[in-house]
Design an enzyme around this catalytic site. Structure first.
Site, mmCIF file in Angstrom:
data_model
loop_
_atom_site.group_PDB
_atom_site.id
_atom_site.type_symbol
_atom_site.label_atom_id
_atom_site.label_comp_id
_atom_site.label_asym_id
_atom_site.label_seq_id
_atom_site.Cartn_x
_atom_site.Cartn_y
_atom_site.Cartn_z
ATOM 1 C CD GLU A 9 -97.191 -160.311 -77.780
ATOM 2 O OE1 GLU A 9 -98.357 -160.094 -78.427
ATOM 3 O OE2 GLU A 9 -96.852 -159.980 -76.718
ATOM 4 C CB SER B 169 -61.028 -103.225 -85.405
ATOM 5 O OG SER B 169 -61.139 -101.950 -84.544
#
Length: 816
Positions: A91, A469
């Site tokens: 770059e 239960s």
């Protein structure tokens, strides 16, 4: 001297001066025009990158990463020289030696743009790239280019080169939602920056110029060409040797997409954390770089997830084979690659993997399982597959593999090994599980359904189902509180109930349909006898029970105000049930469930810390911090808190102590009674775990719509629910003991592996006496039919000695 000749330089100098002044004026005018749209210097020094929310287990394993942009910010010193050199070569190799604005490149790009009639060249330096990606839009306009130049100038003069380069590497886009080089390394190679090879670093550096074009997964050939360019530039600049360049250039492009390295699968947990974070910090919670450390135990979470999935698959097999998920015509010879392609349209679901049947034998089948290869489904993996009929019924059992499968069928399987593959299908029923640290309420594991990506509905937290239960222990505790004992008897006989609050006459029954006369409460709870439980609730009073169960976390306003409450007809969820059972597990203290332990900001600073109340035995006389040695204040408290896990006495500040809500005597007897559920009651299957420190209670609702098991050890509690989302029946006989308990057992077998057995010591207020197993009345020590029972010293049965000889000594647990 020729004055005419002197006029020429003067004119040139004057023209240049005028041009410079004009340029300066234009620059100033442009700056004045653009200045409102430019970031201030203060904003540039306080950049907030969009970093995903990361969620971890208690021990730091990645559980989830949430955010639209995948980014892992790195410091300059964390970037390997090879990676740095690759990006400089690709770059801007002048970056560390020249200014942040390259006028020659900009002018060259402008000329090319004019020639081609479009914005074709960027002419940007690394500094300008950083300026554009952080502070500006990506529009290709001259206005944006001028803005970029001004911002780059500020960056170049107010930031170090290292800071600008770091900023650049953290913001550039690499495609596939990856922003920044560290995220790119993870996305394409599943690696950290330090693990990258030269060809991989060069490939990543090559992507930046055109992420869609040079994506190494989508366009590997173009990515290879671009990599060659980067390597050539690195060689020219002396960053690498010719041999290294050649070897890297010849390496294959082996990039593939990698998801974030999630170590623990807990999507329901991740969704809960995300919701809590957004409520706390707003929408920015997903992009501000927060790190959330949960209370989740990675090992327990994995065990819970697998237990729920395999438990539902086992239940589903009992209700028949619904057929393959697809069919295809196979050629006589077919390659593994072709078979894999055939399965690609079917996604793995939990432990289920798509497979293609390639050969059917007499009582086995050969299959190709995606990503795992060829395997064999033996008869033990096929014999269950009778045809599924209506109402959960199953047709005739198959006699051959051909009764179930054909070549070319696409099916789901559970893979254990190449020789042990099990035919399976996606269950239609659902289940959920919550496991809590009973001492502080921290959620150790949570599963909200079979698979989050099929259904995101979190049943562990939001499903409102009847516990059946499983609710009984809470009012049995109330019975002990009001003077009843495990030896108290009630008639187990038919009952007709009517009156206010009842729509019609109610004739409840036991699940077995049998009656047995007087029954002790210990036996009634162990065998879940509904008729005894209803009589007990009627004796206590519905209002009394409604008030009492608040201490377990239940809202009395949510409880039905009639005797159906005895059968657990309230609506609740696994998280609430686990919270209630934690009181029994930890010795009688109310703890509040919590999921987030601490939150860190993007700078790894703790900004929030949970402060749960802890079940603390021996902390009834708290000491003030000021009474401790100043240097030891914090460490002493932490050490003492750790000692509590082993049952030792310690001191803690009052605000850190969980409130005691039932007495130690009550808790001890209730735990003993729930051990009886496992020793000879509805939970007897759990004896296979071969542990004496487990206790719990099954739960089943009317018409087998909900199946539960709630169980615990002294430090860990887990609740499991199973059922259908549309509230239809699980099928005849599909009770909590058959559907939920196996899931709980599979989880606990893993959770308790390597954990020593430990039972809470018997408190001094417990008395052991000999009773008749039929009447519950006291008998002499010489009575051969007598059995041992435990009582609270202040709630002894009639005829007991006023001052028993053995209060608080020994333990009667082994005989119940």
């Amino acid at each position: 001297m020729n004055l005419k000749l002197l006029r020429v330089p003067a004119i040139v100098v004057g023209a240049l001066a005028l041009a410079a002044l004009a340029g300066l004026y234009a620059y100033l005018c442009t700056y004045v025009y653009l200045e409102p749209s430019l970031p201030t210097l203060a904003q540039m020094h306080h950049v907030q990158l969009k970093v995903p929310l990361r969620i971890y287990t208690a021990d730091g394993q990645l559980l989830a990463q949430i955010g639209t942009e995948q980014r892992t910010p790195v410091r300059y010193r964390e970037v390997p020289p090879m990676v740095r050199d690759a990006f400089l070569a690709a770059e801007d190799h002048h970056f560390f030696h020249e200014g942040g604005i390259n006028l020659i490149s900009i002018l060259r790009a402008g000329v090319i743009d004019l020639i081609e009639g479009r914005k074709a060249q960027g002419g940007s330096t690394i500094t300008m790239e950083a300026a554009r990606n952080v502070f500006l839009t990506l529009d290709k306009t001259w206005r944006r280019k001028l803005q970029e130049s001004f911002v780059a100038y500020e960056l170049d003069h107010d930031f170090s080169k290292q800071d600008v380069f770091r900023l650049y590497l953290n913001v550039i886009f690499f495609g596939e939602r990856a922003y920044g080089v560290a995220a790119a390394a993870q996305t394409y190679y599943g690696k950290t920056l330090a693990q990258l090879t030269l060809p991989e670093a060069a490939t990543l550096a090559g992507i930046v110029q055109a992420p869609s074009l040079y994506n190494p997964v989508v366009h590997p050939h173009l990515a290879a060409d671009r990599r060659s360019y980067v390597l050539t530039e690195m060689l020219k600049l002396g960053y690498i040797t010719p041999a290294a360049a050649q070897a890297a250039d010849q390496a294959p492009i082996d990039a593939r997409l990698h998801a974030p390295r999630v170590s623990v699968h807990a999507p329901y947990v991740a969704a809960m954390v995300r919701q809590q974070m957004v409520q706390r910090y707003g929408a920015a919670a997903e992009t501000a770089g927060y790190k959330v450390y949960t209370t989740i135990d990675g090992r327990l979470q994995n065990a819970a997830d697998r237990a729920v999935q395999l438990g539902l698959i086992s239940y589903d097999r009992r209700h028949g084979w619904r057929g393959p998920i697809g069919r295809t015509v196979l050629a006589r010879t077919v390659s593994p690659g072709e078979l894999r392609t055939l399965t690609m349209q079917y996604q793995p679901i939990g432990v289920l993997r798509p497979a293609v049947v390639v050969q059917v034998g007499a009582q086995d089948a050969q299959v190709y399982v995606r990503d795992l290869g060829f395997g064999t489904i033996g008869w033990n993996g096929l014999s269950w597959a009778g045809k599924a009929l209506a109402d959960g019924l199953v047709g005739a059992a198959p006699k051959t593999a051909g009764d179930v499968l054909s070549r070319g069928d696409v099916v789901y399987v559970v893979w254990h090994s190449p020789t042990d593959v099990q035919l399976a299908q996606v269950p239609q029923a659902e289940a959920a599980m919550v496991a809590l640290d009973a001492d502080d309420g921290g959620i150790a594991a949570l599963v909200g359904g079979f698979d989050y990506y099929i259904s995101k509905y979190n049943r562990a937290v939001y499903a409102q189902r009847q516990p059946g239960s499983g609710f009984k222990p809470f009012y049995y505790s109330d019975a002990l509180h009001h003077g009843y004992t495990p030896a108290s008897t009630f008639i187990n006989a038919p009952l007709v109930v009517g009156g206010p609050g009842m729509e019609s006459t109610w004739r409840p029954a036991n699940d077995s349909g049998q009656f047995s006369g007087p029954v002790r409460l210990r036996v009634a709870l162990a065998h879940s006898l509904n008729l005894v439980s209803i009589r007990l609730l009627r004796a206590l009073g519905v209002q009394t029970v409604s008030q009492y169960v608040q201490r377990f976390g239940f809202d009395p306003k949510a409880l039905p105000q009639n005797l159906t409450l005895a059968l657990g007809t309230l609506e609740t969820n696994p998280l609430q049930m686990a919270t209630g059972y934690a009181v029994f597990a930890n010795g009688g203290y109310q703890v509040k469930p919590f999921l987030i332990d601490r939150i860190l900001d993007a700078d790894d600073q703790v900004i929030w810390q949970a402060k749960p109340r802890i079940a603390c035995h021996g902390c009834s006389q708290p000491v003030h911090l000021a009474d401790l040695q100043p240097a030891a204040n914090e460490s002493a408290l932490l050490a003492e808190a750790d000692a509590l896990r082993g049952g030792g006495a310690a001191y803690m500040p009052p605000g850190q102590i969980a409130p005691r809500v039932i007495s130690a005597d009550n808790d001890y007897i209730m735990t003993s009674m729930m051990r009886s559920v496992i020793k000879f009651g509805t939970g007897v299957r759990a004896l296979a775990l071969n542990r004496s420190d487990i206790a719990g209670k099954t739960g089943t609702t009317n018409n087998w719509k909900d199946a539960w098991f709630n169980g615990f050890t002294p430090h860990l509690v887990a609740s499991v629910w199973a059922g259908f989302d549309d509230d239809r029946t699980l099928g005849y006989g599909e009770e909590g003991a058959h559907v939920a308990l196996p899931i709980w057992m599979r989880f606990m077998r893993q959770a308790l592996q390597g954990v020593p057995q430990w039972r809470r010591p018997q408190p001094p207020g417990i008395v052991q006496l000999r009773i008749s197993p039929q009447s519950g009345l006291l008998v002499s020590d010489e009575n051969p039919d007598g059995i041992e029972e435990i009582f609270m010293a202040n709630h002894l049965p009639a005829g007991a000695p006023a001052r028993p000889a053995n209060p608080g000594q020994g333990s009667a647990e082994s005989i119940f």
